[in-house]
Design an enzyme around this catalytic site. Sequence first.
Site, PDB file in Angstrom:
ATOM      1  N   GLU A  25      15.034  25.558 -79.286  1.00 38.18           N
ATOM      2  CA  GLU A  25      15.666  24.740 -79.307  1.00 38.18           C
ATOM      3  C   GLU A  25      15.901  23.740 -80.277  1.00 38.18           C
ATOM      4  O   GLU A  25      14.318  23.573 -80.593  1.00 38.18           O
ATOM      5  CB  GLU A  25      16.265  24.165 -77.837  1.00 38.18           C
ATOM      6  N   HIS A  68      25.398  15.712 -75.537  1.00 38.03           N
ATOM      7  CA  HIS A  68      25.291  16.973 -76.409  1.00 38.03           C
ATOM      8  C   HIS A  68      25.512  17.407 -77.840  1.00 38.03           C
ATOM      9  O   HIS A  68      26.799  16.555 -77.563  1.00 38.03           O
ATOM     10  CB  HIS A  68      25.296  18.065 -75.301  1.00 38.03           C
ATOM     11  N   ARG A 120      18.331  15.829 -79.726  1.00 40.89           N
ATOM     12  CA  ARG A 120      19.333  15.918 -79.546  1.00 40.89           C
ATOM     13  C   ARG A 120      20.308  14.551 -79.579  1.00 40.89           C
ATOM     14  O   ARG A 120      21.245  14.807 -80.431  1.00 40.89           O
ATOM     15  CB  ARG A 120      19.810  16.337 -77.674  1.00 40.89           C
ATOM     16  N   HIS A 175      26.022  14.521 -71.245  1.00 42.68           N
ATOM     17  CA  HIS A 175      25.635  15.892 -70.506  1.00 42.68           C
ATOM     18  C   HIS A 175      24.357  15.917 -70.114  1.00 42.68           C
ATOM     19  O   HIS A 175      24.705  16.663 -68.853  1.00 42.68           O
ATOM     20  CB  HIS A 175      24.919  16.304 -71.912  1.00 42.68           C
ATOM     21  N   ARG A 230      16.213  13.338 -73.295  1.00 40.76           N
ATOM     22  CA  ARG A 230      15.080  14.934 -73.198  1.00 40.76           C
ATOM     23  C   ARG A 230      15.251  16.421 -73.943  1.00 40.76           C
ATOM     24  O   ARG A 230      16.189  16.366 -74.959  1.00 40.76           O
ATOM     25  CB  ARG A 230      15.918  15.346 -71.858  1.00 40.76           C
TER      26      ARG A 230
HETATM   27  C1  SIN Z   1      22.450  23.614 -74.500  1.00 43.52           C
HETATM   28  O1  SIN Z   1      21.993  25.722 -74.156  1.00 43.52           O
HETATM   29  O2  SIN Z   1      22.065  23.776 -75.796  1.00 43.52           O
HETATM   30  C2  SIN Z   1      21.282  23.015 -73.397  1.00 43.52           C
HETATM   31  C3  SIN Z   1      20.501  23.809 -72.795  1.00 43.52           C
HETATM   32  C4  SIN Z   1      20.270  22.214 -72.141  1.00 43.52           C
HETATM   33  O3  SIN Z   1      20.444  21.153 -71.743  1.00 43.52           O
HETATM   34  O4  SIN Z   1      18.845  21.967 -72.426  1.00 43.52           O
END
Ligand code: SIN
Length: 534
Positions: free
Chosen positions: A115, A243, A289, A350, A385
């Site tokens: 991610e 997010h 993010r 988020h 985070r």
């Molecule tokens: C996501 O799947 O993008 C959210 C997961 C997270 O907040 O770490």
Amino acid sequence: MKTLHTDCLVIGSGLAGSAYALHAAKAGLVIDLLSLEGPLVANSDWAQGGIIYDTTPDPGQLTRDIFDASDGTSNPAAVEQLVREGPGAVKELLLDELGVAFDRDAAGGLELTREGGHSSRRIIHSKDLTGHTILSAVAARIDTTPNIARRTGWVAVDLLTLSHNTDNIADHYAPLTCFGAYVLDTASGEVFALVAKKTVLATGGLGQIFLHSTNQPGSVGHGVAMAYRVGARLIDLEYVQFHPTVFFKKNAPRFLVTEALRGEGGVIVNARGARFMDALHPRGSLAPRDVVARAIHQELAATGEPCAFLDLSAMKPDFIRHRFPTVVARCAEHGVDVTREPIPIVPAAHFSCGGVHTDLTGRTTVRHLNAVGETACTGLHGANRLASTSLLECLVSAKFTARADIAEIGGSGLAPRPPDAAPTGERSDFHLPAPRPWIGPAHDADPTLIRQDLQLLQSTMWNYAGIVRSPKRLTRARRILLELREEIQSFYRGCRVTRELVELRNAVQTALLVVHAASLNPRSKGCHSVVEEM
Ligand code: SIN
């Protein structure tokens, strides 16, 4: 007023609260686990992407990624604990004990995804419903654990402390000490005292104080507001993470579109199809993010477009359908076929990186009051985070907090007992006095006023204390919220307590705390972005 006794009162049954309950119950402690709705109504259930499982011999790169994502502001001790203890916590509870069905590769090994902000593939997942898969397994185990009493439909109204809630003058001058909470049973409307040796705040996040959020309804920082009212230290509340990829369509609900889509090749583009992230960060669409959310916000402000898009054309339709069934189905409900067209997205609130300050064993500054998961702040996330650390943080904080409580209460050897029975194994350092009775008025609150107040609060936070803040905007937010708090307080004092009223009262308090923290910090860092004048 009825008074019940327990060893550990856990307020919130998301992953952190539930994992704590399982650990403590295993040692023989009696747990009362409160949840507003069913066992799966928690933000953990909606976590799509995954959970970090980094078993590499040198996890130094993960440490660096967490620090980099936080803009160099994470607490090194908290990062060290997560990186060191994370793999063991996942293996012990999720893999070995509960046998959670994570996705496997052709050779049977755990499939790893990536991610934003991650320099390698190190996230295990269960398609795009990882949180749901994990929480379902944990909840099922809780339901067969005799010394955990699940209290569904119960809402904590206020914490009980020696200083505030007994009639003994000596208690009043004792160190700040929690001994449970007043709780509302929403089914009967009755408020009673739940007296506990340890009280654990596990109420999740605060995203619902903003107009647009990925959080469950009711996520308004209950734990933060309750902790504030009894004088606990709060920290880093200005760091609210937005997010970047949340579904956008007029008159449709906002919902999370997992960042794992970008880990597998999804790219953020504007309405003309241009990849604007590449010019802004070396990792492009896979930047942390805060960077991506701000870039989208600025792009929309500059172009006047209502949303950006997530382009999935680099992925094969079959792969998308197999790997991301939740996103495919939810987008289809709103007329978007993600295998053929880009997903319209905007950022939304988020995750709260700040919260109730704790040490690495969940201790707050109030004796016998703990906080775990998103409600707590050890400084792990600093100002922003790293993706897929949240479920891991739940497991690690639950384990270490429970372990410390077991040692303190004297867990092993205590026999399970019915949840309403008198406390067992009480030791002298747990002074559990008779709480003052709850006195509440009998008038019903007007639901229209409650709804209207909540909407005003959410739009104030979104417009004046959101992704980009300025001193002027924050001052205006504070003024509106102070007035609103006055209204809500008098409302609260004059009406029968309900879930909605508890939520509204906590929401306005949490919102004020976020605005206050943001106003005191003139330095843009991570997800707190302040511009001088707007
Ligand atoms: C996501 O799947 O993008 C959210 C997961 C997270 O907040 O770490």
